[in-house]
Design an enzyme around this catalytic site. Structure first.
Site, mmCIF file in Angstrom:
data_model
loop_
_atom_site.group_PDB
_atom_site.id
_atom_site.type_symbol
_atom_site.label_atom_id
_atom_site.label_comp_id
_atom_site.label_asym_id
_atom_site.label_seq_id
_atom_site.Cartn_x
_atom_site.Cartn_y
_atom_site.Cartn_z
ATOM 1 N N LEU A 63 32.064 38.383 44.548
ATOM 2 C CA LEU A 63 31.949 38.753 43.135
ATOM 3 C C LEU A 63 31.460 37.585 42.295
ATOM 4 C CD1 LEU A 63 35.079 40.989 42.581
ATOM 5 C CD2 LEU A 63 32.700 41.688 42.617
ATOM 6 N N ARG A 101 54.945 39.963 43.199
ATOM 7 C CA ARG A 101 54.665 39.776 44.617
ATOM 8 C C ARG A 101 55.506 38.671 45.258
ATOM 9 N NH1 ARG A 101 48.028 40.286 44.468
ATOM 10 N NH2 ARG A 101 48.020 42.531 44.123
#
Lengths: 251, 647
Positions: B44, B338
C-alpha cells in the site's frame, strides 16, 4: 481424523526457460494430513537439501489464499483437486496413503517457465498496464459519497474484483485464453460509474494486448470458471464481449 | 547525546500540517523530470507513493520482490480501513480518530504525526472510491461503515473481508497507469540488499535480480523504503513468506536509526500451530470477537482429557467453562484490545488449561451466538472465515468451537523518521510499516491500511519535495562510481561467504531455532532474566547460522535458499536488537509487556516519568554494541492515562 501418510510426488523439474524439463519422483514418509500442500513441498525440499540436492522451486507468498502467487497443476487441476481454494490452502487430507501426486507448472504459451514450477506471468502485468485502471491522479477528488452506487452494482463489481490474478484460468483453458482475467477487471470497472468514461478504450486496449501476447481465444468451454479459486463467473466474459462490441461499433 | 530533530512544525495541533505545506519547498515540473526516486516495495505504501510521485513528474524506479505489485502482503488485510468521515453521524471527528490512535498506542507515538494521519484519512477514502475500489454500500448507494476495536464510533470502511486486497488493487491500478505512461519503471522479482551512500546522502541501491541471481546497481536522488515489517524474525507469524526486514536492516547498518525495535504486535485470534512443519500462521479476523466467546475449561482434568482426545468441548458443561476475558475484564469482555486478549490466552495456557493437543490453544465459541441469532445470521457475518478455518483445521466451527492462539502480526517499530518521513540519512525516507512512526506501542485494528496509504498518497509526495528542491542542480549519478563499486563488492563478498559455508543444516531449520528463541523469550511477555538469556541464545543461533548453514545451488541463479539465507542473516541481528531494546525498556506499554512491570490485575504498567521516549538505536559496527538515543515524546495536547478495560 487426520493421520500420517506415505506418498510419492512426481514433480516437473526444469533448470531454466530454455532447458529441457523432466519429471522426477520422490518418496515422502509420514506426512501429516493436517499439513498444507506447500508444507509438504517444504518437507520435500528440506529432504532434498539434506541429501545435497537442489530443492524444487515453486512460487508462494501469503499462504492464505489471497496474494495469487502460488500456482501448480496438481493431478491435472490448477490449484489441485479441492474446489474454491488456492494451492496454499489445499491440505494433505485431500490425499490418501500410497498416492502418487503429479505436480506441474502452469502450462501456457503466455506463461513461460522460469525454473521448475515457477512461471513468468508478466503478461498479466502488461495487460493491466494497457488499461486496467481508472485514470485519476492522486488528490483533488470529490467526496466519496458524492456518487451513490446501487448496492447490487457494487456487490457485482466486488464479485469481479475478487480475482487474485493467479493465472489458473489460463492454465485450465485448452486454448490458453486469458479472457476470464481480462473480463474480471473490465467488468469491475464497467459496472461502476467511475469506470464508465474510459470503458470503451479499456476494453479495446486490454483485449488487444491480450491478443498481442499470444493468449488464445475463448471458445466457451468454462474450465476457467470451474477451476477459478475465487469463483469468478464466466458471465463476466459475456460482459466483456458486450463492452468490446459496443466499443468497436462506436469506431 | 546527539540532537534528535523530529522537525515537528510549530503551532496548534490542527494547523501543523497546513502550515508545513504552506511553507515547504516545492520542485517545478521541469526540474521534477530530472530527479530520480527509488521506491523499494509495492505494498500500500510503496505502490501509492510510486504512482503518486510518477504522476507528479518525478522519474520513479519501483522495486517489487514478487512477480507483481499486486502480491504484496498488504493484500492479506481483512477487516477494513479507518477514516474520520463521520458518515454514520455518531460523533466522529479528526480529533477523535487522532485521540483513539494515540491512546491505543499506549501514549508512545508522536502527537503531530498521528494527528496528520487522522487529518488525511478522509482523502484516502475519496481517492480509493475514485479508483473504483468496491467498498461495501448501503441500499441507498452510500458507503457503509462498521465498528472495530479501540473506539466508540463506526469509522471503518470495508470491502467484504478483503479490504486490503481491494485497496492494494486500487493502488496497483494507479501504478499500472503510471507505468504505462512511462512515469514509473517497475522491476519485479528484485530484492534490495544494500543502500548506496555518496557524501553522506542516500543515492542508490544494490538489488539482486531474483531470476538471474545477479547483483545490479541503481542510482537516484532519493531512496524510499516501503518494505514492511520484520515480524518473520519469529519464523511463525501471519506475515507472508517473503516479508522481511533486510532492506530496513541494511539501511540501519549504513547509519540509519532504528526506532522502538521491541514494539511488536501479537494478534490474539490466529489458528494454532499444528506441527513442527508448519510454515506460517493464519489470522482469523478480529471481527469474530464481536460474537464469539473465548473460554478454556475450569478444571485441569477436563483440559487434560480434551488434549488427550478423550473429551469434546461440547461435552463440557456451562458451569465448568472459564470465560476468562469476561471474568477478568467485565466492561470490555471479549472485545479487549489485541495485546490484552493475547496475554490472557497465554496466561491460561501457561497455567495448564490450554485445549490444543500441544497445550497452546483456547476456544472461540459461537454456540451462544448461533442460539441467539440463528445459524443464517452467523453465516452471513462470518461465513467466509468459517470456511477458511474448516479448510485448514477440518473442524466445523458451527458445530464445535474454533481453536485459536496468539501470533506475531505486525511490527510498530522500524526505521526512525522525522515529521517529513525522512530518516537521519539525508535522502533516505521510510513509509508504511517499515517506519516506526504512528502506532506507538500498539496498533489499532484497521489503522495499518490507513497509515500505508496516508504516507504514500498524501504525505511523502509533499515532504520529499522539501528535500529534492535542494537537489535540482545535482546531475544523475553513474553507477560506475566507486561508492557503487564498493557496495556491490562488499555485498558480493557476503554472498560468497554464505555460499562457501556448505554446512549441514537448511536455512529453514535454523530460522525455526531463531523463531523459537524469539517467541519464548522476546514474545508476548518478557522479563530481565529471559531477555538476557535470549541475547546469549541469539548469539548461538548466529554462530550456528554462519558455520552450519547449507545453501545448495549457484549464487548467480534462481536460488530461493540463498534468498532465504540472506534474509535470515538479518533476522537474527534484528532479533538481537529487539531483545536489547526490550531489556532496556523497563516498563510495560502496549505490545511490550515486561513481567516485572504490571498492575495488580496483570495489566501493562507504564513509567511515563522514565520511558516517555522513542528509543533510537544506532549501529556502530560488527562487534560493537549499538548506541541508544532518546527522542522525548512531549505531549502538548493529550494527557496520558492508564488504560482501563474493567469498568
Amino acid at each position: 481424523m487426520d493421520k500420517d501418510i506415505n506418498i510419492k510426488v512426481k514433480v516437473w523439474r526444469q533448470n531454466g526457460p530454455k532447458e529441457k524439463g523432466r519429471f522426477e519422483t520422490y518418496e515422502l514418509k509420514n506426512i501429516s494430513q493436517g499439513s498444507s500442500f506447500l508444507e509438504m513441498l517444504d518437507i520435500l525440499n528440506e529432504q532434498l537439501v539434506n541429501d545435497g540436492k537442489i530443492p524444487v522451486a515453486f512460487d508462494h507468498d501469503c499462504r492464505e489464499g489471497i496474494c495469487g502467487m502460488c500456482s501448480l497443476y496438481i493431478n491435472g487441476h490448477p490449484h489441485g483437486p479441492d474446489g474454491e481454494i488456492t494451492t496454499c490452502q489445499l491440505h494433505m487430507r485431500s490425499f490418501d496413503e500410497g498416492d502418487t501426486i503429479t505436480i506441474e507448472p502452469w502450462r501456457s504459451a503466455g506463461f513461460p517457465i522460469i525454473k521448475d514450477l515457477v512461471v513468468d506471468r508478466t503478461a498479466f502485468e502488461k495487460i493491466m498496464q494497457a488499461g486496467g485502471y481508472v485514470s485519476v491522479n492522486t488528490g483533488g477528488i470529490p467526496d466519496a459519497n458524492a456518487i451513490p452506487i446501487p448496492r447490487d452494482k457494487a456487490e457485482l463489481a466486488m464479485d469481479a474484483a475478487a480475482c487474485i490474478g493467479c493465472g489458473a484460468c489460463v492454465a485450465a483453458c485448452k486454448n490458453g485464453s486469458a479472457m476470464l482475467f481480462v473480463a474480471a477487471k473490465v467488468s469491475q470497472l464497467a459496472l461502476l460509474p467511475q469506470g464508465k468514461p474510459e470503458a470503451a478504450r479499456r476494453a479495446k486496449s486490454m483485449v488487444a494486448k491480450m491478443d498481442e501476447l499470444g493468449f488464445g481465444n475463448c471458445t466457451n468451454i468454462g474450465a476457467c470458471e470451474v477451476e477459478c479459486p475465487k469463483n469468478i463467473s464466466i458471465s463476466n466474459i459475456a460482459r466483456l464481449n458486450r463492452e468490446f462490441l459496443k466499443a468497436k461499433l462506436k469506431d | 547525546m546527539k540532537k534528535i530533530d523530529s522537525k515537528v512544525p510549530k503551532g496548534p495541533l490542527a494547523e501543523k500540517w497546513t502550515n508545513y505545506k504552506n511553507s515547504q519547498k516545492l520542485v517545478n515540473p521541469a526540474n521534477k523530470r530530472r530527479l530520480d526516486v527509488i521506491v523499494v516495495g509495492t505494498g500500500l505504501a510503496g505502490a501509492s507513493a510510486a504512482a503518486t510521485l510518477g504522476e507528479l513528474g518525478f522519474n520513479v524506479l519501483n522495486f517489487c520482490i514478487q512477480d507483481s505489485p499486486r502480491r504484496a502482503h498488504s493484500i492479506a488485510a481483512q477487516g477494513g480501513i479507518n477514516a474520520a468521515k463521520n458518515y454514520p453521524n455518531d460523533g466522529d471527528s479528526v480529533y477523535r480518530l487522532f485521540y483513539d490512535t494515540i491512546k491505543g498506542g499506549d501514549y508512545r507515538a508522536r502527537e503531530a504525526n498521528v494527528y496528520r494521519l487522522a487529518e488525511v484519512s478522509n482523502s484516502i477514502i475519496d481517492q480509493c472510491v475514485a479508483q473504483g475500489v468496491p467498498f461495501a454500500r448501503e441500499y441507498g448507494g452510500l458507503l457503509a461503515n462498521r465498528s472495530f476495536g479501540g473506539s466508540q464510533v463506526s469509522r471503518t470502511f470495508y470491502a467484504r473481508g478483503q479490504t486490503g486486497q481491494q485497496l492494494l488493487l486500487g493502488a496497483y491500478s494507479a501504478l499500472c497507469r503510471a507505468i504505462n505512461r512511462k512515469q514509473v519503471k517497475l522491476y519485479t522479482r528484485y530484492e534490495m540488499l544494500d543502500l548506496v551512500m555518496i557524501d553522506g546522502r542516500a543515492r542508490g541501491i544494490i538489488a539482486r535480480n531474483l531470476v538471474t541471481g545477479k547483483l545490479e546497481r541503481f542510482a537516484a536522488h532519493a531512496v524510499v523504503i516501503a518494505t514492511g515489517g520484520y515480524g518473520n524474525a519469529f519464523f511463525l507469524s501471519t506475515n507472508a513468506m517473503t516479508s522481511n526486514g533486510s532492506a530496513a536492516w541494511q539501511c540501519y547498518k549504513k547509519g540509519a536509526w532504528f526506532g522502538n525495535p521491541c514494539m511488536a504486535q501479537i494478534h490474539p485470534t490466529c489458528i494454532p500451530v499444528h506441527g513442527e512443519f508448519q510454515s506460517k500462521l493464519t489470522l482469523m479476523s478480529e471481527s469474530l470477537r464481536n460474537d464469539g466467546r473465548i473460554w478454556v475449561p475450569k478444571k485441569m482434568e477436563d483440559a487434560e482429557a480434551i488434549r488427550a482426545g478423550k473429551l469434546k468441548p461440547t461435552q463440557i458443561k456451562e458451569e465448568d467453562r472459564d470465560y476468562y476475558l469476561e471474568r477478568r475484564y467485565p466492561a470490555f469482555g471479549n472485545l479487549v484490545p489485541r495485546d490484552v486478549a493475547s496475554r490472557a490466552a497465554k496466561e491460561r495456557c501457561d497455567a495448564g488449561y490450554g485445549v490444543e493437543p500441544s497445550g497452546l490453544g483456547v476456544y472461540l465459541d459461537f454456540s451462544e451466538a448461533i442460539e441467539r441469532l440463528g445459524k443464517e445470521v452467523v453465516e452471513e457475518r462470518y461465513g467466509n472465515l468459517f470456511q477458511m478455518y474448516e479448510k485448514i483445521v477440518d473442524h466445523n466451527p458451527y458445530e464445535t468451537p474454533m481453536m485459536i492462539y496468539p501470533a506475531i502480526h505486525y511490527t510498530m517499530g522500524g526505521l526512525w523518521v522525522d515529521y517529513e518521513l525522512m530518516t537521519n540519512i539525508p535522502g533516505l525516507f521510510a513509509i508504511g510499516e517499515a517506519n516506526f512512526s504512528d502506532h506507538g506501542a500498539n496498533r489499532l485494528g484497521a489503522s495499518a491500511l490507513m497509515q500505508g496509504l496516508a504516507d504514500g498518497y498524501f504525505i511523502l509526495p509533499y515532504t520529499i519535495q522539501n528535500y529534492l528542491a535542494d537537489q535540482i542542480s545535482v546531475k544523475r549519478f553513474s553507477t560506475d562510481l566507486p561508492e557503487f563499486e564498493q557496495a556491490e563488492k562488499e555485498l558480493s563478498d557476503r554472498v560468497n561467504r554464505l555460499m562457501s559455508i556448505q554446512g549441514k543444516h537448511s536455512v529453514d531449520s535454523i530460522h525455526k531455532k531463531l523463531g523459537h528463541v524469539m517467541w519464548e523469550l522476546v514474545g508476548m511477555t518478557r522479563d530481565e532474566k529471559g531477555l538476557k538469556e535470549a541475547i546469549v541464545k541469539l548469539k548461538e543461533v548466529k554462530e550456528d547460522f554462519w558455520t552450519n548453514v547449507r545453501i545448495p545451488g549457484k549464487r548467480d541463479d534462481f536460488n530461493m535458499e540463498l534468498e532465504k539465507a540472506l534474509r535470515l542473516a538479518d533476522f537474527i541481528e534484528i532479533g538481537e536488537l529487539m531483545a536489547h531494546d526490550a531489556l532496556d525498556r523497563e516498563e510495560s506499554c502496549g505490545g511490550h509487556f515486561r513481567i516485572e512491570h504490571q498492575t495488580e490485575e496483570g495489566d501493562t504498567l507504564r513509567h511515563d516519568d522514565k520511558f516517555a521516549y522513542v528509543s533510537i538505536w544506532e549501529y556502530r559496527g560488527e562487534d560493537k554494541a549499538p548506541v541508544m538515543y532518546k527522542e522525548t515524546l512531549e505531549y502538548e495536547f493529550v494527557v496520558r492515562e492508564q488504560r482501563n478495560y474493567k469498568s
